[in-house]
Design a protein around this motif. Structure first.
Motif, PDB file in Angstrom:
ATOM      1  N   VAL A   1       0.850  -1.186   0.000  1.00 23.20           N
ATOM      2  CA  VAL A   1       0.000   0.000   0.000  1.00 23.20           C
ATOM      3  C   VAL A   1       0.884   1.234   0.000  1.00 23.20           C
ATOM      4  O   VAL A   1       1.654   1.443   0.940  1.00 23.20           O
ATOM      5  CB  VAL A   1      -0.916   0.025   1.241  1.00 23.20           C
ATOM      6  N   GLN A   2       0.803   2.030  -1.046  1.00 25.16           N
ATOM      7  CA  GLN A   2       1.608   3.255  -1.050  1.00 25.16           C
ATOM      8  C   GLN A   2       0.835   4.357  -0.344  1.00 25.16           C
ATOM      9  O   GLN A   2      -0.357   4.565  -0.586  1.00 25.16           O
ATOM     10  CB  GLN A   2       2.002   3.671  -2.463  1.00 25.16           C
ATOM     11  N   ALA A   3       1.516   5.048   0.569  1.00 22.30           N
ATOM     12  CA  ALA A   3       0.853   6.041   1.411  1.00 22.30           C
ATOM     13  C   ALA A   3       1.805   7.189   1.690  1.00 22.30           C
ATOM     14  O   ALA A   3       3.020   6.998   1.779  1.00 22.30           O
ATOM     15  CB  ALA A   3       0.411   5.396   2.729  1.00 22.30           C
TER      16      ALA A   3
ATOM     17  N   ILE B   1       4.608 -12.280  -5.954  1.00 23.92           N
ATOM     18  CA  ILE B   1       3.542 -11.550  -6.615  1.00 23.92           C
ATOM     19  C   ILE B   1       3.243 -10.302  -5.788  1.00 23.92           C
ATOM     20  O   ILE B   1       3.135 -10.381  -4.558  1.00 23.92           O
ATOM     21  CB  ILE B   1       2.261 -12.399  -6.741  1.00 23.92           C
ATOM     22  N   VAL B   2       3.108  -9.168  -6.468  1.00 24.23           N
ATOM     23  CA  VAL B   2       2.829  -7.895  -5.798  1.00 24.23           C
ATOM     24  C   VAL B   2       1.410  -7.457  -6.125  1.00 24.23           C
ATOM     25  O   VAL B   2       0.981  -7.508  -7.279  1.00 24.23           O
ATOM     26  CB  VAL B   2       3.820  -6.804  -6.238  1.00 24.23           C
ATOM     27  N   VAL B   3       0.679  -7.032  -5.092  1.00 27.33           N
ATOM     28  CA  VAL B   3      -0.628  -6.409  -5.269  1.00 27.33           C
ATOM     29  C   VAL B   3      -0.467  -4.937  -4.931  1.00 27.33           C
ATOM     30  O   VAL B   3      -0.090  -4.592  -3.809  1.00 27.33           O
ATOM     31  CB  VAL B   3      -1.692  -7.055  -4.354  1.00 27.33           C
ATOM     32  N   ARG B   4      -0.710  -4.078  -5.909  1.00 26.99           N
ATOM     33  CA  ARG B   4      -0.534  -2.642  -5.682  1.00 26.99           C
ATOM     34  C   ARG B   4      -1.871  -1.997  -5.319  1.00 26.99           C
ATOM     35  O   ARG B   4      -2.852  -2.087  -6.048  1.00 26.99           O
ATOM     36  CB  ARG B   4       0.029  -1.956  -6.918  1.00 26.99           C
ATOM     37  N   ILE B   5      -1.861  -1.329  -4.158  1.00 32.34           N
ATOM     38  CA  ILE B   5      -3.022  -0.622  -3.645  1.00 32.34           C
ATOM     39  C   ILE B   5      -2.565   0.763  -3.198  1.00 32.34           C
ATOM     40  O   ILE B   5      -1.452   0.923  -2.695  1.00 32.34           O
ATOM     41  CB  ILE B   5      -3.645  -1.369  -2.437  1.00 32.34           C
ATOM     42  N   THR B   6      -3.423   1.764  -3.371  1.00 33.14           N
ATOM     43  CA  THR B   6      -3.095   3.097  -2.854  1.00 33.14           C
ATOM     44  C   THR B   6      -3.911   3.363  -1.595  1.00 33.14           C
ATOM     45  O   THR B   6      -5.023   2.847  -1.431  1.00 33.14           O
ATOM     46  CB  THR B   6      -3.367   4.185  -3.901  1.00 33.14           C
ATOM     47  N   ALA B   7      -3.349   4.183  -0.710  1.00 35.26           N
ATOM     48  CA  ALA B   7      -3.921   4.369   0.623  1.00 35.26           C
ATOM     49  C   ALA B   7      -5.150   5.259   0.635  1.00 35.26           C
ATOM     50  O   ALA B   7      -5.751   5.452   1.692  1.00 35.26           O
ATOM     51  CB  ALA B   7      -2.859   4.942   1.564  1.00 35.26           C
ATOM     52  N   ASP B   8      -5.521   5.813  -0.520  1.00 35.71           N
ATOM     53  CA  ASP B   8      -6.703   6.681  -0.565  1.00 35.71           C
ATOM     54  C   ASP B   8      -7.960   5.902  -0.941  1.00 35.71           C
ATOM     55  O   ASP B   8      -8.910   6.461  -1.475  1.00 35.71           O
ATOM     56  CB  ASP B   8      -6.484   7.845  -1.538  1.00 35.71           C
TER      57      ASP B   8
ATOM     58  N   PRO C   1     -15.691   0.705  -9.792  1.00 33.25           N
ATOM     59  CA  PRO C   1     -15.656   2.043  -9.199  1.00 33.25           C
ATOM     60  C   PRO C   1     -14.227   2.505  -8.922  1.00 33.25           C
ATOM     61  O   PRO C   1     -13.359   1.693  -8.566  1.00 33.25           O
ATOM     62  CB  PRO C   1     -16.411   1.857  -7.874  1.00 33.25           C
ATOM     63  N   ARG C   2     -13.987   3.792  -9.095  1.00 38.70           N
ATOM     64  CA  ARG C   2     -12.713   4.349  -8.647  1.00 38.70           C
ATOM     65  C   ARG C   2     -12.633   4.180  -7.129  1.00 38.70           C
ATOM     66  O   ARG C   2     -13.574   4.488  -6.413  1.00 38.70           O
ATOM     67  CB  ARG C   2     -12.611   5.825  -9.007  1.00 38.70           C
ATOM     68  N   GLY C   3     -11.495   3.689  -6.683  1.00 39.80           N
ATOM     69  CA  GLY C   3     -11.348   3.404  -5.266  1.00 39.80           C
ATOM     70  C   GLY C   3     -11.367   1.921  -4.957  1.00 39.80           C
ATOM     71  O   GLY C   3     -11.152   1.518  -3.815  1.00 39.80           O
ATOM     72  N   THR C   4     -11.616   1.109  -6.002  1.00 40.43           N
ATOM     73  CA  THR C   4     -11.500  -0.350  -5.854  1.00 40.43           C
ATOM     74  C   THR C   4     -10.380  -0.884  -6.748  1.00 40.43           C
ATOM     75  O   THR C   4     -10.294  -2.086  -6.992  1.00 40.43           O
ATOM     76  CB  THR C   4     -12.821  -1.057  -6.209  1.00 40.43           C
ATOM     77  N   ASP C   5      -9.503   0.029  -7.201  1.00 49.88           N
ATOM     78  CA  ASP C   5      -8.439  -0.332  -8.139  1.00 49.88           C
ATOM     79  C   ASP C   5      -7.473  -1.347  -7.516  1.00 49.88           C
ATOM     80  O   ASP C   5      -7.006  -1.157  -6.391  1.00 49.88           O
ATOM     81  CB  ASP C   5      -7.640   0.908  -8.544  1.00 49.88           C
ATOM     82  N   THR C   6      -7.193  -2.387  -8.281  1.00 48.92           N
ATOM     83  CA  THR C   6      -6.244  -3.417  -7.858  1.00 48.92           C
ATOM     84  C   THR C   6      -5.367  -3.789  -9.043  1.00 48.92           C
ATOM     85  O   THR C   6      -5.877  -4.109 -10.116  1.00 48.92           O
ATOM     86  CB  THR C   6      -6.975  -4.676  -7.356  1.00 48.92           C
ATOM     87  N   GLU C   7      -4.059  -3.733  -8.846  1.00 53.93           N
ATOM     88  CA  GLU C   7      -3.106  -4.184  -9.853  1.00 53.93           C
ATOM     89  C   GLU C   7      -2.297  -5.329  -9.267  1.00 53.93           C
ATOM     90  O   GLU C   7      -1.886  -5.274  -8.105  1.00 53.93           O
ATOM     91  CB  GLU C   7      -2.171  -3.049 -10.263  1.00 53.93           C
ATOM     92  N   VAL C   8      -2.080  -6.365 -10.066  1.00 58.67           N
ATOM     93  CA  VAL C   8      -1.342  -7.548  -9.622  1.00 58.67           C
ATOM     94  C   VAL C   8      -0.276  -7.859 -10.660  1.00 58.67           C
ATOM     95  O   VAL C   8      -0.562  -7.893 -11.859  1.00 58.67           O
ATOM     96  CB  VAL C   8      -2.269  -8.765  -9.454  1.00 58.67           C
ATOM     97  N   PHE C   9       0.958  -8.071 -10.204  1.00 61.38           N
ATOM     98  CA  PHE C   9       2.029  -8.358 -11.153  1.00 61.38           C
ATOM     99  C   PHE C   9       3.142  -9.138 -10.464  1.00 61.38           C
ATOM    100  O   PHE C   9       3.264  -9.135  -9.232  1.00 61.38           O
ATOM    101  CB  PHE C   9       2.601  -7.065 -11.770  1.00 61.38           C
TER     102      PHE C   9
END
Length: 250
Positions: A12-14, A98-105, A140-148
């Motif tokens: 989680v980037q914050a 495996i990385v799951v990218r999430i933002t703190a907002d 919806p914006r705010g449920t964004d999930t990236e996996v790589f």
């Protein structure tokens, strides 16, 4: 990577220095900071082995770091501007396959949507090296999930050169589909008009209204309960409907 189950780490980037809503990650929702809820909701995603928060080394991050350390959440501190490097070193340090990218907002992120995105990736990996439910907008914006995969992250870290590629972590990957096998995850129902992220004061007011309505009786509420709440209270989604979304690269 061995034949054993890959280690899935959500990063989680914050940061405390948001220009539009300073300190937003520590704003209260149902009596706890927003970052608490983001991490808590990720903890309900069964495919994730560990959740860590990646922030910068700047002094202004101290309240965030101290809070997270106080509740036992691992924190990695790295570059303020080069978030791609921050992700790479954090993933390396925490042995992520495996990385799951999430933002703190995203305090209204959906464990169900994130879980589905990870499951699709794992089912089709290594045929696909990157999966996203946000590259083509339908959730919806705010449920964004990236996996790589970590190998893809390493390649991006080595090769990405432009400032916005470094700041936003994944543009180098999804802007080079000839180099990376990309899987886009599309919602069966088009929900792209819903804005559940927190960038502006109005976004925060909406998130607070949702938490005040749902959290006391059901701390495990998910996207279904949010949609039902909006159906019963249609004026609620008007709180932030006039916000202009800032796109990557602007």
């Amino acid at each position: 990577m061995s034949d054993s189950k890959p280690r899935v780490v959500a990063i989680v980037q914050a940061r405390m220095g948001s220009t539009r809503l300073p300190g937003k990650v520590m704003l209260p929702l149902a009596g706890r900071p927003m970052i608490h809820h983001v991490v808590e909701r990720l903890g309900r995603v069964p495919e994730i082995d560990e959740v860590i928060v990646a922030t910068s080394t700047l002094e202004r991050e101290r309240p965030l770091v101290e809070y997270l350390e106080g509740i036992g959440i691992p924190v990695f501190r790295g570059s303020e501007q080069d978030v791609l490097e921050r992700y790479y070193i954090a993933a390396q340090n925490y042995n992520a396959d495996i990385v799951v990218r999430i933002t703190a907002d995203c305090p209204l992120l959906s464990p169900a949507i994130t879980s589905r995105t990870i499951r699709v990736f794992l089912r089709e990996y290594p045929k696909y090296e990157y999966a996203s439910n946000a590259r083509i907008r339908s959730f919806p914006r705010g449920t964004d999930t990236e996996v790589f995969s970590f190998s893809v992250l390493k390649k991006a870290h080595i090769e990405a050169a432009r400032p916005y590629e470094r700041e936003h972590v994944t543009p180098y990957i999804w802007m080079n589909p000839e180099q990376f096998a990309i899987k886009d995850i599309i919602s069966p129902v088009d929900l792209q008009s819903l804005r559940l992220t927190v960038d502006e004061k109005e976004d925060y007011l909406l998130a607070r209204a949702v938490y005040d309505s749902l959290y006391p009786d059901d701390p495990y509420f998910d996207i279904g309960e949010i949609l039902q709440l909006f159906l019963l209270n249609p004026d609620m989604i008007k709180i932030n409907q006039n916000i202009d979304q800032k796109e990557i690269g602007q």
